[in-house]
Design a protein around this motif. Structure first.
Motif, PDB file in Angstrom:
ATOM      1  N   GLY A  49      44.877  48.732  19.936  1.00 29.83           N
ATOM      2  CA  GLY A  49      43.926  48.487  18.862  1.00 29.83           C
ATOM      3  C   GLY A  49      44.580  48.277  17.505  1.00 29.83           C
ATOM      4  N   ASP A  50      45.882  48.530  17.395  1.00 29.70           N
ATOM      5  CA  ASP A  50      46.589  48.328  16.126  1.00 29.70           C
ATOM      6  C   ASP A  50      46.807  46.844  15.869  1.00 29.70           C
ATOM      7  OD1 ASP A  50      46.765  51.043  15.860  1.00 29.70           O
ATOM      8  OD2 ASP A  50      48.899  51.165  16.356  1.00 29.70           O
ATOM      9  N   THR A  51      46.751  46.468  14.599  1.00 30.17           N
ATOM     10  CA  THR A  51      47.113  45.113  14.193  1.00 30.17           C
ATOM     11  C   THR A  51      48.597  45.111  13.904  1.00 30.17           C
ATOM     12  OG1 THR A  51      44.942  44.751  13.230  1.00 30.17           O
ATOM     13  CG2 THR A  51      46.698  43.289  12.511  1.00 30.17           C
ATOM     14  N   ILE A  52      49.310  44.133  14.462  1.00 25.55           N
ATOM     15  CA  ILE A  52      50.761  44.087  14.300  1.00 25.55           C
ATOM     16  C   ILE A  52      51.195  42.757  13.710  1.00 25.55           C
ATOM     17  CG2 ILE A  52      51.199  45.692  16.202  1.00 25.55           C
ATOM     18  CD1 ILE A  52      52.064  43.088  17.799  1.00 25.55           C
ATOM     19  N   LEU A  53      52.390  42.754  13.149  1.00 20.47           N
ATOM     20  CA  LEU A  53      53.051  41.539  12.690  1.00 20.47           C
ATOM     21  C   LEU A  53      54.313  41.396  13.526  1.00 20.47           C
ATOM     22  CD1 LEU A  53      53.416  39.199  10.636  1.00 20.47           C
ATOM     23  CD2 LEU A  53      54.667  40.825   9.208  1.00 20.47           C
ATOM     24  N   ILE A  63      46.492  44.914  22.857  1.00 19.72           N
ATOM     25  CA  ILE A  63      45.453  45.070  23.873  1.00 19.72           C
ATOM     26  C   ILE A  63      45.874  46.071  24.940  1.00 19.72           C
ATOM     27  CG2 ILE A  63      44.105  43.843  25.626  1.00 19.72           C
ATOM     28  CD1 ILE A  63      43.430  43.128  22.731  1.00 19.72           C
ATOM     29  N   ASP A  64      47.139  46.038  25.339  1.00 21.18           N
ATOM     30  CA  ASP A  64      47.644  46.922  26.394  1.00 21.18           C
ATOM     31  C   ASP A  64      49.114  47.183  26.123  1.00 21.18           C
ATOM     32  OD1 ASP A  64      47.611  48.457  28.683  1.00 21.18           O
ATOM     33  OD2 ASP A  64      47.912  46.753  30.038  1.00 21.18           O
ATOM     34  N   MET A  65      49.625  48.307  26.653  1.00 22.30           N
ATOM     35  CA  MET A  65      51.026  48.680  26.425  1.00 22.30           C
ATOM     36  C   MET A  65      51.649  49.248  27.690  1.00 22.30           C
ATOM     37  SD  MET A  65      50.720  50.730  22.819  1.00 22.30           S
ATOM     38  CE  MET A  65      52.326  51.395  23.065  1.00 22.30           C
ATOM     39  N   THR A  66      52.951  49.025  27.828  1.00 19.14           N
ATOM     40  CA  THR A  66      53.782  49.735  28.792  1.00 19.14           C
ATOM     41  C   THR A  66      54.945  50.322  28.005  1.00 19.14           C
ATOM     42  OG1 THR A  66      55.083  47.776  29.340  1.00 19.14           O
ATOM     43  CG2 THR A  66      53.132  48.183  30.693  1.00 19.14           C
ATOM     44  N   GLU A  73      46.837  40.119  21.523  1.00 22.11           N
ATOM     45  CA  GLU A  73      45.810  39.086  21.436  1.00 22.11           C
ATOM     46  C   GLU A  73      45.914  38.451  20.049  1.00 22.11           C
ATOM     47  OE1 GLU A  73      41.594  39.546  23.036  1.00 22.11           O
ATOM     48  OE2 GLU A  73      41.407  39.999  20.905  1.00 22.11           O
ATOM     49  N   PHE A  74      46.097  37.139  20.020  1.00 20.42           N
ATOM     50  CA  PHE A  74      46.273  36.416  18.767  1.00 20.42           C
ATOM     51  C   PHE A  74      45.019  35.644  18.416  1.00 20.42           C
ATOM     52  CE2 PHE A  74      50.587  36.905  20.394  1.00 20.42           C
ATOM     53  CZ  PHE A  74      51.210  37.449  19.294  1.00 20.42           C
ATOM     54  N   GLY A  75      44.577  35.710  17.171  1.00 23.73           N
ATOM     55  CA  GLY A  75      43.440  34.936  16.692  1.00 23.73           C
ATOM     56  C   GLY A  75      42.122  35.427  17.259  1.00 23.73           C
ATOM     57  N   ASN A  76      41.093  34.627  17.076  1.00 24.26           N
ATOM     58  CA  ASN A  76      39.751  34.978  17.551  1.00 24.26           C
ATOM     59  C   ASN A  76      39.521  34.584  18.999  1.00 24.26           C
ATOM     60  OD1 ASN A  76      39.095  35.998  15.048  1.00 24.26           O
ATOM     61  ND2 ASN A  76      38.371  34.018  14.293  1.00 24.26           N
ATOM     62  N   ASN A  77      40.428  33.804  19.568  1.00 27.15           N
ATOM     63  CA  ASN A  77      40.290  33.342  20.937  1.00 27.15           C
ATOM     64  C   ASN A  77      40.692  34.476  21.882  1.00 27.15           C
ATOM     65  OD1 ASN A  77      40.229  32.028  23.340  1.00 27.15           O
ATOM     66  ND2 ASN A  77      41.620  30.389  22.752  1.00 27.15           N
ATOM     67  N   LYS A  78      39.765  34.971  22.667  1.00 28.72           N
ATOM     68  CA  LYS A  78      40.036  36.084  23.582  1.00 28.72           C
ATOM     69  C   LYS A  78      40.943  35.684  24.744  1.00 28.72           C
ATOM     70  CE  LYS A  78      37.326  38.826  21.339  1.00 28.72           C
ATOM     71  NZ  LYS A  78      37.884  39.718  20.364  1.00 28.72           N
ATOM     72  N   ASN A  79      41.191  34.376  24.918  1.00 25.05           N
ATOM     73  CA  ASN A  79      42.044  33.917  26.002  1.00 25.05           C
ATOM     74  C   ASN A  79      43.512  33.829  25.599  1.00 25.05           C
ATOM     75  OD1 ASN A  79      39.883  33.635  27.753  1.00 25.05           O
ATOM     76  ND2 ASN A  79      39.423  31.588  26.998  1.00 25.05           N
ATOM     77  N   CYS A  80      43.826  34.084  24.352  1.00 29.82           N
ATOM     78  CA  CYS A  80      45.205  33.966  23.874  1.00 29.82           C
ATOM     79  C   CYS A  80      45.855  35.349  23.848  1.00 29.82           C
ATOM     80  CB  CYS A  80      45.230  33.326  22.485  1.00 29.82           C
ATOM     81  SG  CYS A  80      46.897  32.998  21.910  1.00 29.82           S
ATOM     82  N   ARG A  81      46.254  35.799  25.020  1.00 28.34           N
ATOM     83  CA  ARG A  81      46.911  37.101  25.159  1.00 28.34           C
ATOM     84  C   ARG A  81      48.323  36.875  25.673  1.00 28.34           C
ATOM     85  NH1 ARG A  81      42.124  40.934  27.576  1.00 28.34           N
ATOM     86  NH2 ARG A  81      40.757  40.654  25.778  1.00 28.34           N
TER      87      ARG A  81
END
Length: 96
Positions: A49-53, A63-66, A73-81
């Protein structure tokens, strides 16, 4: 008299070398260790949930971490992960 001046010269070089080593520590080694410590703390603080640069200049949301990778996830497009290494993250902004 020559022997006395030779001993003084060796003492000068020992002090000079110690001074140079001390300066190298404070100019190069110490700041690098502080930066490593700061980056380690940054990597530990990343959460979903953090915003990163990223190092390439893209902003995204985790979105997920290991252990060593994150899916961002980049931008407003939910398909760009995109999965990427944690080391590519240079800044973290926590949601408020």
């Amino acid at each position: 008299m020559l022997a006395a001046s030779g001993v003084g010269g060796v003492g000068f070089w020992v002090v000079y070398a110690a001074f140079l080593i001390g300066m190298m520590y404070f100019i190069a080694i110490r700041p690098q260790n502080k930066e490593k410590k700061r980056m380690a703390e940054l990597m530990e603080s990343i959460a979903v949930g953090d915003t990163i640069l990223t190092s390439s200049g893209f902003y995204g949301v985790v979105i997920d971490m290991t252990d060593d990778t994150v899916i961002v996830e980049f931008g407003n497009n939910k398909n760009c992960r995109i999965p990427m290494q944690k080391t590519a993250i240079v800044q973290v902004e926590k949601p408020e």
